[in-house]
Scaffold this motif. Structure first.
Motif, PDB file in Angstrom:
ATOM      1  N   LEU A 277       0.828  -1.197   0.000  1.00 57.04           N
ATOM      2  CA  LEU A 277       0.000   0.000   0.000  1.00 57.04           C
ATOM      3  C   LEU A 277       0.873   1.261   0.000  1.00 57.04           C
ATOM      4  O   LEU A 277       0.596   2.223  -0.717  1.00 57.04           O
ATOM      5  N   GLY A 278       1.954   1.235   0.788  1.00 55.96           N
ATOM      6  CA  GLY A 278       2.849   2.385   0.877  1.00 55.96           C
ATOM      7  C   GLY A 278       3.509   2.699  -0.461  1.00 55.96           C
ATOM      8  O   GLY A 278       3.524   3.847  -0.919  1.00 55.96           O
ATOM      9  N   ARG A 295      -2.789  10.455   4.503  1.00 54.26           N
ATOM     10  CA  ARG A 295      -1.619   9.797   5.071  1.00 54.26           C
ATOM     11  C   ARG A 295      -1.951   9.137   6.409  1.00 54.26           C
ATOM     12  O   ARG A 295      -1.597   7.990   6.664  1.00 54.26           O
ATOM     13  N   ALA A 298      -4.127   6.157   5.935  1.00 55.58           N
ATOM     14  CA  ALA A 298      -3.360   5.045   5.355  1.00 55.58           C
ATOM     15  C   ALA A 298      -2.515   4.356   6.426  1.00 55.58           C
ATOM     16  O   ALA A 298      -2.432   3.133   6.481  1.00 55.58           O
ATOM     17  N   MET A 299      -1.899   5.153   7.305  1.00 58.88           N
ATOM     18  CA  MET A 299      -1.068   4.565   8.359  1.00 58.88           C
ATOM     19  C   MET A 299      -1.910   3.729   9.316  1.00 58.88           C
ATOM     20  O   MET A 299      -1.544   2.622   9.695  1.00 58.88           O
ATOM     21  N   GLU A 300      -3.071   4.277   9.667  1.00 63.97           N
ATOM     22  CA  GLU A 300      -3.939   3.566  10.596  1.00 63.97           C
ATOM     23  C   GLU A 300      -4.448   2.268   9.961  1.00 63.97           C
ATOM     24  O   GLU A 300      -4.498   1.217  10.617  1.00 63.97           O
ATOM     25  N   GLU A 302      -2.952   0.568   7.653  1.00 64.42           N
ATOM     26  CA  GLU A 302      -1.824  -0.367   7.550  1.00 64.42           C
ATOM     27  C   GLU A 302      -1.608  -1.080   8.887  1.00 64.42           C
ATOM     28  O   GLU A 302      -1.422  -2.304   8.933  1.00 64.42           O
ATOM     29  N   ILE A 303      -1.639  -0.331   9.974  1.00 61.05           N
ATOM     30  CA  ILE A 303      -1.458  -0.928  11.305  1.00 61.05           C
ATOM     31  C   ILE A 303      -2.546  -1.961  11.570  1.00 61.05           C
ATOM     32  O   ILE A 303      -2.280  -3.094  11.982  1.00 61.05           O
ATOM     33  N   ASP A 304      -3.789  -1.583  11.306  1.00 60.41           N
ATOM     34  CA  ASP A 304      -4.897  -2.495  11.581  1.00 60.41           C
ATOM     35  C   ASP A 304      -4.857  -3.715  10.666  1.00 60.41           C
ATOM     36  O   ASP A 304      -5.169  -4.828  11.089  1.00 60.41           O
ATOM     37  N   LEU A 306      -2.152  -5.103   9.327  1.00 57.18           N
ATOM     38  CA  LEU A 306      -1.074  -5.997   9.749  1.00 57.18           C
ATOM     39  C   LEU A 306      -1.475  -6.755  11.017  1.00 57.18           C
ATOM     40  O   LEU A 306      -1.226  -7.954  11.145  1.00 57.18           O
ATOM     41  N   ALA A 307      -2.135  -6.062  11.940  1.00 54.11           N
ATOM     42  CA  ALA A 307      -2.592  -6.727  13.168  1.00 54.11           C
ATOM     43  C   ALA A 307      -3.661  -7.768  12.842  1.00 54.11           C
ATOM     44  O   ALA A 307      -3.721  -8.830  13.465  1.00 54.11           O
ATOM     45  N   MET A 308      -4.493  -7.471  11.839  1.00 47.69           N
ATOM     46  CA  MET A 308      -5.520  -8.433  11.438  1.00 47.69           C
ATOM     47  C   MET A 308      -4.886  -9.671  10.811  1.00 47.69           C
ATOM     48  O   MET A 308      -5.346 -10.796  11.041  1.00 47.69           O
ATOM     49  N   MET A 310      -2.049 -10.923  11.595  1.00 49.44           N
ATOM     50  CA  MET A 310      -1.558 -11.719  12.721  1.00 49.44           C
ATOM     51  C   MET A 310      -2.714 -12.458  13.401  1.00 49.44           C
ATOM     52  O   MET A 310      -2.571 -13.594  13.856  1.00 49.44           O
ATOM     53  N   THR A 311      -3.860 -11.793  13.440  1.00 45.53           N
ATOM     54  CA  THR A 311      -5.033 -12.414  14.065  1.00 45.53           C
ATOM     55  C   THR A 311      -5.526 -13.597  13.239  1.00 45.53           C
ATOM     56  O   THR A 311      -5.916 -14.629  13.791  1.00 45.53           O
TER      57      THR A 311
ATOM     58  N   SER B 290      -3.262 -10.238  19.256  1.00 42.39           N
ATOM     59  CA  SER B 290      -2.424 -10.916  18.261  1.00 42.39           C
ATOM     60  C   SER B 290      -1.141 -10.128  18.016  1.00 42.39           C
ATOM     61  O   SER B 290      -0.052 -10.704  17.884  1.00 42.39           O
ATOM     62  N   TYR B 360       0.743   7.105  19.894  1.00 48.56           N
ATOM     63  CA  TYR B 360       0.234   6.479  18.663  1.00 48.56           C
ATOM     64  C   TYR B 360       0.945   7.024  17.424  1.00 48.56           C
ATOM     65  O   TYR B 360       1.385   6.271  16.557  1.00 48.56           O
ATOM     66  N   ARG B 371       7.145   0.367   6.284  1.00 49.08           N
ATOM     67  CA  ARG B 371       6.292  -0.150   5.218  1.00 49.08           C
ATOM     68  C   ARG B 371       6.353   0.709   3.956  1.00 49.08           C
ATOM     69  O   ARG B 371       5.494   0.602   3.077  1.00 49.08           O
ATOM     70  N   GLY B 372       7.343   1.564   3.882  1.00 51.96           N
ATOM     71  CA  GLY B 372       7.574   2.303   2.634  1.00 51.96           C
ATOM     72  C   GLY B 372       6.620   3.450   2.357  1.00 51.96           C
ATOM     73  O   GLY B 372       6.425   3.830   1.208  1.00 51.96           O
ATOM     74  N   PHE B 373       6.016   4.029   3.402  1.00 47.46           N
ATOM     75  CA  PHE B 373       5.109   5.165   3.172  1.00 47.46           C
ATOM     76  C   PHE B 373       5.901   6.439   2.905  1.00 47.46           C
ATOM     77  O   PHE B 373       6.951   6.636   3.478  1.00 47.46           O
TER      78      PHE B 373
END
Lengths: 398, 373
Positions: A277-278, A295, A298-300, A302-304, A306-308, A310-311, B290, B360, B371-373
């Motif tokens: 995405l980045g 921006r 997009a960051m938020e 991406e974090i969610d 990646l955590a998903m 892992m879930t 997780s 945060y 992640r290349g942003f």
């Protein structure tokens, strides 16, 4: 005995060479979002000879259903072997040889609830890509309240007489057979009088009508049953009902739970073409990534995401170790809401370009519209939250 | 990599920790600590050390239990459930990691809980090791440290302080920093406790021409950023775990209340408006859990690649805790606003935990970079 070696390194070599020998170069290396899906079935038109040959070659050794037992047309692979197989497929950039509702839905239902005869009859037809199945659950009057199905099957001695209609039957106009929830006992409480029935779409009285969606696509149909005669048996031990008569709700529930476990964090859109995405957002003109709001979203996201991911991994391991039960509703809820967010962001990043049906942003617009169904189909987000609150958190009903 | 599910050993560790803390350190201990003006209970910390918690990241040769970062996360998570105040993250996680490869007799002190450390990094409102301006002037083999460190967790009670100071370059650069390991009573160091909302030990530490030598340096001179990076990641991961335990604790309290509180002749948990918000909160906690497990796993197995995993964990844990404590107070209604009720403690610790070791935005920016942003 498996066709393949049980020793992991040898197995990997065998799989790798089977893929390179049988999956033509012209099929490989196409990004996941742009591959032609091989659905199989009597009426399927292969996009190329190579696509047909790859399906047949994979089916010949059971690799269209890697985990299913060999007796039913699968490859009988262990979990570890399946992992190696997936890794080698990715490495070879090979497309899946066959996708179908038979593989995803009916197969698991038959494996869990079918008789031996039903399994040996129906499963190999699925793995060889001979019969394409569709799913008949929802009805115009039974959406979220699935158990209120009205399509009825009357007992006529040697056959059932089926009348009613189904909606949101995916690709029913291309399917050969349908597995449907029908009411076989109208007196029983609504969850108790339903059966899980297998019906030949070529039967007299079955008709389909595609539904055009807001995305312009028509992946779904309405399917009508008008005095359709469904034999009670398709041969010795091959009942047209899976599981017990009037206990079809158990089968449906099992499948819905299974379906929810399979729903992932979402691929991310064909427009990314395999890029992160980045990387994708950075490649855009007009300083899209200089916009602090885009921006930050997009960051938020991406974090969610990646955590998903892992879930999904954690829940996948839990499912293998003994099941996750109703908690799978969380995966469905979270994964689909996340996918909708992803497409909202892509649309926003594309700006005016993304508003075209087929402009510089490719098919992002119809895909974006399609994601709006993610949180409706297979149980709405609200139904998922109900399941979590009542079954997982055990909040009271009254 | 190993599974993100709890292994049998990990489940045993968690159950043992939960069993112990439920009995020895319920939330009312925090209330007592606050009312008596102490940051933590030294007797409790001694017991935790005897169970091997203080030495969770210290090698067995140095007297530790060496259970690893995943285990440290499980312990931190359990401490978060009942808001246990202890020097665990400062000493047992951050200092133990920073000093792990420094041949140090201090590790034995960390492992048996007798030697308490604090990490002094920040100098302003926001975390950012590279922003360090405090100077450590070189002269020969000696250094003179002058400047002010703020928001030093466990800073007032610590026996020793790990302090990051600038030996070269200027504020904003990652190069030119040096990490010192100093006795907190060394001449020129003065500490003042800050009264933070979570009732724990946070201090401002002033360094007024503090003399140090090469023996006090951890890692390389001018290489302090590298010397502290892994320890910061470890601390951030443990803090994320604590915040996730905090979320689970606050959520359990709220879910329990929804099942017993009656209004309008109904149990309020029957209202779908509340049910769906509860289900959403639970989903957020599950997804965050997780990320916590993953951060511990990466720190144990691929420590050099842990930054992304740790920042995902800290960002998620911060956001989830904020949601859960806000909803916790709201769903409890008026009683949630009272000091007599415990929910406020969860809210206040969540806010401090959100800031400590990077908020945060700090961690989202690290994810974006990775992640290349």
């Amino acid at each position: 005995m498996s066709r393949f070696s049980t020793e992991p390194d040898l197995f990997r070599q065998e799989i790798a060479s089977y893929i390179s020998d049988n999956c033509s170069a012209e099929l490989r290396g196409i990004p996941a979002g742009r591959r032609e899906v091989c659905w199989g079935g009597k009426r399927f038109r292969f996009s190329s000879d190579a696509q047909r040959d790859w399906m047949n070659a994979a089916a010949a050794v059971g690799l269209t259903a890697p985990r299913w037992p060999e007796a039913y047309g699968g490859a009988g692979l262990s979990r570890e072997q399946e992992k190696i197989f997936r890794e080698e497929m990715r490495k070879a950039k090979a497309p899946s040889p066959l996708e179908s509702f038979g593989l995803w839905m009916l197969g698991p239902a038959l494996l869990a609830f079918g008789t031996e005869e039903q399994k040996t009859h129906f499963l190999p037809q699925i793995t060889r890509g001979e019969i394409r199945w569709c799913q008949g659950y929802s009805e115009p009057g039974a959406g979220s309240d699935l158990a209120s199905v009205q399509t009825r099957a009357e007992d006529k001695g040697d056959h059932w007489l089926v009348n009613g209609s189904k909606i949101w039957t995916s690709y029913a106009n291309h399917a050969d057979w349908i597995f449907a929830l029908v009411r076989t006992d109208r007196e029983a409480p609504k969850h108790k009088g339903i059966s899980f029935m297998l019906i030949d779409m070529e039967s007299e009285g079955v008709s389909t009508k595609p539904i055009k969606l807001i995305s312009g696509m028509s992946p779904f149909c309405e399917t009508f049953f008008d005095n359709v005669k469904v034999p009670k048996s398709y041969g010795e031990g091959i009942s047209s009902i899976v599981g017990e008569q009037n206990r079809g709700w158990d089968v449906a529930k099992h499948l819905l739970t299974h379906e929810r476990t399979m729903i992932g964090g979402g691929g991310g859109g064909g427009i990314l073409g395999g890029r992160s995405l980045g990387d994708f957002l950075n490649s855009l003109e007009d300083g899209v990534m200089d916009d602090p709001v885009i921006r930050s979203e997009a960051m938020e996201l991406e974090i969610d995401s990646l955590a998903m991911a892992m879930t999904m991994e954690r829940y996948g391991d839990m499912a293998k170790a003994g099941g996750v039960g109703n908690a799978s509703a969380m995966l469905k809820y979270y994964g689909t809401e996340l996918n909708k967010r992803r497409y909202e962001l892509l649309m926003s990043a594309g700006g005016a370009y993304a508003t075209e049906w087929d402009g510089p942003f490719g098919s992002t617009a119809p895909e974006w519209l399609r994601t709006k169904a993610n949180s409706i189909e297979g149980g709405t987000s609200e139904v998922m939250l109900d399941i979590i609150s009542k079954r997982v958190l055990e909040l009271p009903s009254k | 990599m190993t599974t993100l599910m709890l292994t049998e050993d990990e489940t045993m560790l968690r159950d043992a920790a939960r069993g112990f803390l439920d009995g020895a350190a319920p939330v009312r201990n925090l209330r007592e600590n606050r009312d008596q003006g102490r940051a933590f209970d030294t007797g409790l910390w001694k017991e935790m050390a005897q169970m091997g918690w203080a030495g969770v990241l210290v090698s067995e040769d140095n007297g530790g239990s060496d259970m690893g970062h995943r285990a440290a996360g499980i312990l931190a998570e359990e401490m978060g459930q009942t808001l246990v105040a202890s020097p665990f993250i400062s000493s047992a996680v951050i200092a133990a990691t920073a000093l792990r490869n420094a041949a140090s007799d201090r590790l034995a002190g960390i492992a048996d809980g007798s030697l308490l450390y604090a990490l002094a990094v920040d100098e302003g409102a926001k975390h950012g090791p590279a922003k360090t301006a405090m100077s450590a002037e070189k002269s020969g083999n000696a250094f003179r440290l002058s400047g002010r460190k703020t928001f030093v967790a466990d800073g007032a009670s610590a026996d020793r302080v790990l302090v990051l100071a600038r030996t070269a370059g200027s504020a904003g650069e990652t190069e030119g920093l040096t990490l010192f390991d100093l006795d907190a009573s060394r001449a020129g160091i003065s500490r003042s406790a800050k009264n933070t909302v979570d009732s724990r030990d946070f201090a401002q530490i002033d360094f007024d021409g503090v003399e140090a030598t090469g023996d006090d340096v951890v890692g390389e001179v001018d290489g302090g950023h590298a010397a502290i990076a892994r320890a910061l990641n470890a601390g951030q991961a443990a803090l994320s775990a604590e915040l996730t335990g905090l979320s689970a604790g606050a959520f359990a309290m709220t879910a329990g209340y929804l099942k017993e509180r009656r209004q309008f002749d109904r149990i309020i948990g029957t209202f779908q408006a509340l049910q769906h918000r509860a289900a959403h909160m639970w989903s957020e906690i599950e997804v965050t859990a997780s990320a916590i497990a993953n951060a511990g796993r990466v720190l144990d197995e691929k420590p050099d690649e842990s930054e992304l995993a740790v920042s995902i964990a800290k960002a998620r844990a911060t956001k989830t805790a904020k949601l859960v404590v806000s909803e916790g107070v709201q769903m409890h209604g008026g009683i949630g606003m009272t000091d007599e009720f415990d929910m406020g403690f969860y809210m206040k610790r969540a806010r401090v935990g959100a800031e400590w070791l990077g908020d945060y935005g700090y961690h989202a920016a690290r994810v974006a970079r990775a992640r290349g942003f």
